[in-house]
Design a protein around this motif. Structure first.
Motif, PDB file in Angstrom:
ATOM      1  N   GLU A 211      -5.761 -17.830 -16.741  1.00 59.21           N
ATOM      2  CA  GLU A 211      -5.874 -16.291 -16.569  1.00 59.21           C
ATOM      3  C   GLU A 211      -6.284 -16.206 -14.944  1.00 59.21           C
ATOM      4  OE1 GLU A 211      -9.882 -13.688 -17.315  1.00 59.21           O
ATOM      5  OE2 GLU A 211      -8.513 -14.040 -19.374  1.00 59.21           O
ATOM      6  N   MET A 212      -7.363 -16.943 -14.627  1.00 61.62           N
ATOM      7  CA  MET A 212      -7.926 -16.783 -13.098  1.00 61.62           C
ATOM      8  C   MET A 212      -7.005 -17.234 -12.130  1.00 61.62           C
ATOM      9  SD  MET A 212     -11.312 -18.856 -14.036  1.00 61.62           S
ATOM     10  CE  MET A 212     -12.037 -19.140 -12.552  1.00 61.62           C
ATOM     11  N   LYS A 213      -6.026 -18.261 -12.461  1.00 63.12           N
ATOM     12  CA  LYS A 213      -4.914 -18.421 -11.537  1.00 63.12           C
ATOM     13  C   LYS A 213      -3.771 -17.464 -11.467  1.00 63.12           C
ATOM     14  CE  LYS A 213      -5.227 -23.586 -12.148  1.00 63.12           C
ATOM     15  NZ  LYS A 213      -4.425 -24.862 -12.790  1.00 63.12           N
ATOM     16  N   GLN A 214      -3.708 -16.992 -12.533  1.00 61.96           N
ATOM     17  CA  GLN A 214      -2.605 -15.712 -12.467  1.00 61.96           C
ATOM     18  C   GLN A 214      -3.128 -14.643 -11.644  1.00 61.96           C
ATOM     19  OE1 GLN A 214       0.511 -15.573 -13.498  1.00 61.96           O
ATOM     20  NE2 GLN A 214       0.507 -13.282 -12.861  1.00 61.96           N
ATOM     21  N   LYS A 215      -4.298 -14.342 -11.882  1.00 64.49           N
ATOM     22  CA  LYS A 215      -5.092 -12.973 -11.164  1.00 64.49           C
ATOM     23  C   LYS A 215      -5.157 -13.408  -9.802  1.00 64.49           C
ATOM     24  CE  LYS A 215      -7.888 -11.056 -14.893  1.00 64.49           C
ATOM     25  NZ  LYS A 215      -9.297 -10.778 -15.339  1.00 64.49           N
ATOM     26  N   THR A 216      -5.445 -14.638  -9.248  1.00 63.68           N
ATOM     27  CA  THR A 216      -5.404 -15.007  -7.853  1.00 63.68           C
ATOM     28  C   THR A 216      -4.035 -14.943  -7.195  1.00 63.68           C
ATOM     29  OG1 THR A 216      -5.451 -17.329  -8.428  1.00 63.68           O
ATOM     30  CG2 THR A 216      -7.657 -16.429  -8.032  1.00 63.68           C
ATOM     31  N   ALA A 217      -2.823 -15.321  -8.211  1.00 69.20           N
ATOM     32  CA  ALA A 217      -1.784 -15.364  -7.527  1.00 69.20           C
ATOM     33  C   ALA A 217      -0.978 -14.190  -7.549  1.00 69.20           C
ATOM     34  CB  ALA A 217      -0.553 -16.056  -8.468  1.00 69.20           C
ATOM     35  N   GLU A 218      -1.535 -13.028  -7.952  1.00 72.50           N
ATOM     36  CA  GLU A 218      -1.358 -11.499  -7.815  1.00 72.50           C
ATOM     37  C   GLU A 218      -1.833 -11.286  -6.564  1.00 72.50           C
ATOM     38  OE1 GLU A 218      -2.642  -9.433 -11.362  1.00 72.50           O
ATOM     39  OE2 GLU A 218      -1.079 -10.317 -12.581  1.00 72.50           O
ATOM     40  N   LYS A 219      -3.246 -11.713  -6.377  1.00 74.59           N
ATOM     41  CA  LYS A 219      -3.847 -11.217  -5.070  1.00 74.59           C
ATOM     42  C   LYS A 219      -3.073 -11.916  -3.871  1.00 74.59           C
ATOM     43  CE  LYS A 219      -7.502  -9.338  -6.677  1.00 74.59           C
ATOM     44  NZ  LYS A 219      -7.808  -7.590  -6.593  1.00 74.59           N
ATOM     45  N   ILE A 220      -2.481 -13.014  -3.953  1.00 74.37           N
ATOM     46  CA  ILE A 220      -1.627 -13.649  -2.933  1.00 74.37           C
ATOM     47  C   ILE A 220      -0.416 -12.815  -2.669  1.00 74.37           C
ATOM     48  CG2 ILE A 220      -0.556 -15.581  -2.307  1.00 74.37           C
ATOM     49  CD1 ILE A 220      -2.802 -17.364  -3.542  1.00 74.37           C
ATOM     50  N   ALA A 221       0.181 -12.556  -3.826  1.00 74.99           N
ATOM     51  CA  ALA A 221       1.340 -11.881  -3.712  1.00 74.99           C
ATOM     52  C   ALA A 221       1.403 -10.297  -3.049  1.00 74.99           C
ATOM     53  CB  ALA A 221       1.991 -11.525  -5.122  1.00 74.99           C
ATOM     54  N   ASN A 222       0.245  -9.815  -3.321  1.00 74.36           N
ATOM     55  CA  ASN A 222       0.119  -8.416  -2.707  1.00 74.36           C
ATOM     56  C   ASN A 222      -0.368  -8.534  -1.340  1.00 74.36           C
ATOM     57  OD1 ASN A 222      -0.491  -5.588  -3.031  1.00 74.36           O
ATOM     58  ND2 ASN A 222      -2.673  -6.331  -2.506  1.00 74.36           N
ATOM     59  N   THR A 223      -1.146  -9.944  -0.636  1.00 77.21           N
ATOM     60  CA  THR A 223      -1.490  -9.830   0.418  1.00 77.21           C
ATOM     61  C   THR A 223      -0.102 -10.218   1.226  1.00 77.21           C
ATOM     62  OG1 THR A 223      -3.446 -10.757  -0.085  1.00 77.21           O
ATOM     63  CG2 THR A 223      -2.700 -11.411   2.121  1.00 77.21           C
ATOM     64  N   GLU A 224       0.741 -11.111   0.947  1.00 80.71           N
ATOM     65  CA  GLU A 224       1.842 -11.263   1.358  1.00 80.71           C
ATOM     66  C   GLU A 224       2.955 -10.066   1.592  1.00 80.71           C
ATOM     67  OE1 GLU A 224       3.023 -14.897  -0.558  1.00 80.71           O
ATOM     68  OE2 GLU A 224       2.044 -16.180   0.802  1.00 80.71           O
ATOM     69  N   GLN A 225       2.959  -9.167   0.556  1.00 79.45           N
ATOM     70  CA  GLN A 225       3.697  -8.058   0.626  1.00 79.45           C
ATOM     71  C   GLN A 225       3.149  -7.197   1.876  1.00 79.45           C
ATOM     72  OE1 GLN A 225       3.866  -5.859  -2.830  1.00 79.45           O
ATOM     73  NE2 GLN A 225       5.026  -4.103  -2.166  1.00 79.45           N
ATOM     74  N   GLN A 226       2.019  -7.060   2.068  1.00 75.12           N
ATOM     75  CA  GLN A 226       1.561  -6.233   3.026  1.00 75.12           C
ATOM     76  C   GLN A 226       1.740  -7.026   4.345  1.00 75.12           C
ATOM     77  OE1 GLN A 226      -2.739  -5.050   2.692  1.00 75.12           O
ATOM     78  NE2 GLN A 226      -2.720  -5.518   0.637  1.00 75.12           N
ATOM     79  N   LEU A 227       1.534  -8.432   4.375  1.00 70.51           N
ATOM     80  CA  LEU A 227       2.078  -9.065   5.905  1.00 70.51           C
ATOM     81  C   LEU A 227       3.426  -8.890   6.130  1.00 70.51           C
ATOM     82  CD1 LEU A 227       0.160 -12.601   4.990  1.00 70.51           C
ATOM     83  CD2 LEU A 227      -0.266 -10.849   6.758  1.00 70.51           C
ATOM     84  N   ARG A 228       4.445  -8.784   5.028  1.00 70.23           N
ATOM     85  CA  ARG A 228       5.868  -8.621   5.471  1.00 70.23           C
ATOM     86  C   ARG A 228       5.819  -7.028   6.137  1.00 70.23           C
ATOM     87  NH1 ARG A 228       6.161 -11.054   0.118  1.00 70.23           N
ATOM     88  NH2 ARG A 228       7.276 -13.060   0.273  1.00 70.23           N
ATOM     89  N   ALA A 229       5.378  -6.162   5.225  1.00 69.51           N
ATOM     90  CA  ALA A 229       5.488  -4.794   5.966  1.00 69.51           C
ATOM     91  C   ALA A 229       4.801  -4.564   7.391  1.00 69.51           C
ATOM     92  CB  ALA A 229       4.695  -3.871   5.087  1.00 69.51           C
ATOM     93  N   SER A 230       3.770  -5.328   7.647  1.00 69.29           N
ATOM     94  CA  SER A 230       3.114  -5.371   8.822  1.00 69.29           C
ATOM     95  C   SER A 230       4.091  -6.138  10.050  1.00 69.29           C
ATOM     96  CB  SER A 230       1.855  -6.305   8.959  1.00 69.29           C
ATOM     97  OG  SER A 230       1.378  -6.314   9.970  1.00 69.29           O
ATOM     98  N   ARG A 231       4.758  -7.117   9.632  1.00 66.58           N
ATOM     99  CA  ARG A 231       5.792  -7.821  10.392  1.00 66.58           C
ATOM    100  C   ARG A 231       6.869  -6.814  10.806  1.00 66.58           C
ATOM    101  NH1 ARG A 231       7.103 -11.371   7.597  1.00 66.58           N
ATOM    102  NH2 ARG A 231       9.476 -10.624   7.246  1.00 66.58           N
ATOM    103  N   GLU A 232       7.494  -6.430   9.726  1.00 65.91           N
ATOM    104  CA  GLU A 232       8.485  -5.230   9.953  1.00 65.91           C
ATOM    105  C   GLU A 232       8.052  -4.124  10.847  1.00 65.91           C
ATOM    106  OE1 GLU A 232       9.507  -4.516   6.087  1.00 65.91           O
ATOM    107  OE2 GLU A 232      10.504  -6.585   5.654  1.00 65.91           O
ATOM    108  N   ASN A 233       6.952  -3.714  10.620  1.00 64.97           N
ATOM    109  CA  ASN A 233       6.498  -2.575  11.643  1.00 64.97           C
ATOM    110  C   ASN A 233       6.340  -2.904  12.863  1.00 64.97           C
ATOM    111  OD1 ASN A 233       4.993  -0.035  12.003  1.00 64.97           O
ATOM    112  ND2 ASN A 233       3.388  -1.402  12.493  1.00 64.97           N
ATOM    113  N   VAL A 234       5.740  -4.301  13.391  1.00 65.32           N
ATOM    114  CA  VAL A 234       5.553  -4.832  14.558  1.00 65.32           C
ATOM    115  C   VAL A 234       7.088  -5.145  15.306  1.00 65.32           C
ATOM    116  CG1 VAL A 234       5.186  -6.749  16.031  1.00 65.32           C
ATOM    117  CG2 VAL A 234       3.532  -5.973  14.363  1.00 65.32           C
TER     118      VAL A 234
END
Length: 446
Positions: A211-234
């Motif tokens: 359960e803890m691994k799944q929740k942290t994986a969701e946090k990582i996925a959300n962070t990386e989604q923001q990173l993609r959007a940030s890179r595309e903006n740059v």
């Protein structure tokens, strides 16, 4: 008293004599063989002594030769060092050795230039925008695990110089494909493995750990989604500086060549070349052949030639002479081969260093080659499209940086001059030392 049988006794005596003779012959054969063996042993012993003598002689001669060679080498080195001191070669060598190499000066200039280049600026912007996103993502994981009493240690180290793990994560989602091989950049797997290892050390059971691994994986996925959007903006903010690039080039923005066919994440230095290009030029190259073409039609001084398509794989060559008159070949049929390619046109110069203007649509290059037996082969390249970026990147330096680069270039020029003079004087030192060694030792010298 019986009568003596002379014939009987004579036969007996003959047999005994024969046996004695055979024994003598047999014994004599052994003696002869023994004599031969002793003679062969003496020969072999003599040959062994001669071989040993020759080997010793060779060893002595080799030792003498090596001693002589060392004497010559020592004399040559002594003379050369003396000449190098007198003619100034050693002074230049000491000056070059006392400072840092030209490569280090050039590297410092490249570092300054990179910082103000398009690629360097985009990477700096990417770090500025991406760093808080990653830090926030790690904080969210830290807060999540704290609810379970598990302490999280950071995976990314922002203080480490040349942190490639952080660099990769900033380009998460960028991919490179070569045939069937495809690689997607980012540090997703490594980051998740780091989190999972922390969770696995906890005292919870497997269901809770999952359960803890799944929740942290969701946090990582959300962070990386923001990173993609940030890179595309740059990239969107700087897109005007490489707007004229063909789509196949734009698809690889964020993929950097690491050399030897290896690719990695980054804004490649070639992006700077694209940004500084005066134009993006598309050319069409055509190769055709006709057995009836006459080589005498081609190669006329002052004339220009152009290959014209008449449609349906029909062609004609048009010749415009210096006086403006026009001549044409008869139309001929050939499927030929046609290539279209696009490349950048930067600040290019001719052999004399004069700038070459950006090609224009219609500019062409014509070449011909007579066939091995009959006819003529024709190559014709024509500019069919020229595009320019919406904006031209202009690299600007501070006054301090410009003075620093000017100073470094002056040092490089001075070191290059010293190196050339050292080389010239070194040839002189070698020549004098070689001549003096030959005079002293004869032709066996250096």
């Amino acid at each position: 008293m019986g009568k003596f049988n002379f014939r009987k006794h004579a036969l007996a005596y003959s047999t005994v004599a024969l046996l004695v003779a055979m024994a003598a012959i047999k014994g004599g054969g052994k003696i002869v063989q023994h004599v031969k063996e002793r003679k062969q042993a003496k020969i072999e012993a003599a040959e062994e002594r001669e071989w040993q003598r020759q080997k010793e002689q060779e060893r002595i001669e080799d030792s003498i030769a090596r001693a002589e060679k060392k004497r010559q080498d020592d004399y040559y080195d002594h003379v050369r060092d003396s000449v190098a001191q007198r003619n100034g070669e050693q002074r230049y060598a000491d000056s070059l050795a006392s400072g840092r190499g030209e490569y280090e000066d050039e590297s410092e200039i490249r570092t300054i230039e990179w910082a103000h280049s398009l690629a360097g600026t985009m990477e700096r912007e990417l770090m500025t925008a991406g760093k808080p996103i990653i830090q926030h993502g790690e904080q969210e994981i830290r807060d999540l695990l704290a609810k379970y009493g598990v302490a999280y240690t950071n995976f990314f180290d922002f203080a480490e110089e040349d942190n490639w793990t952080l660099h990769d994560e900033l380009f998460v989602g960028v991919s490179y494909q070569d045939g069937d091989y495809r690689e997607t950049f980012g540090a997703t797997a490594e980051w998740q493995a780091h989190v999972d290892a922390i969770i696995d050390k906890s005292d919870y059971g497997e269901p809770r750990k999952a359960e803890m691994k799944q929740k942290t994986a969701e946090k990582i996925a959300n962070t990386e989604q923001q990173l993609r959007a940030s890179r595309e903006n740059v990239q969107a903010r700087f897109a005007d500086y490489y707007s004229a690039l063909p789509q196949e080039y734009k698809d690889y923005i964020g993929v950097e060549s690491l050399g030897e066919g290896e690719m990695g994440p980054g804004y490649d230095a070639s992006l700077n070349y694209y940004a500084n290009a005066g134009g993006i030029v598309t050319r069409r190259e055509i190769h055709v052949y006709d057995s009836n073409l006459d080589p005498d039609f081609f190669g006329e001084p002052g004339a220009t030639y152009k290959l014209v398509s008449l449609g349906n794989n029909k062609w004609q060559v048009v010749k415009t002479r210096a006086d403006g008159t026009v001549a044409k070949t008869t139309a001929f049929q050939d499927k030929g081969s046609i290539y279209t390619y696009t490349n950048t046109f930067g600040d290019e110069t001719d052999e004399e260093g004069n700038p070459i203007p950006v090609p224009k649509v219609g500019d062409s290059y014509f070449d011909f080659r007579p066939g091995a037996n009959i006819g003529v082969h024709i190559s014709f390249t024509e500019v069919i499209k020229v595009e320019k970026h919406n904006k031209q990147w202009k690299t600007q330096f501070t006054e301090s940086e410009q003075r620093q680069m000017d100073s470094l270039r002056e040092r490089i020029a001075k070191k290059s001059e010293w190196s050339h003079k050292q080389w010239e004087l070194g040839r002189q030192s070698d020549s004098i030392a070689r001549a003096m060694t030959q005079r002293r030792f004869g032709n066996r010298g250096q």
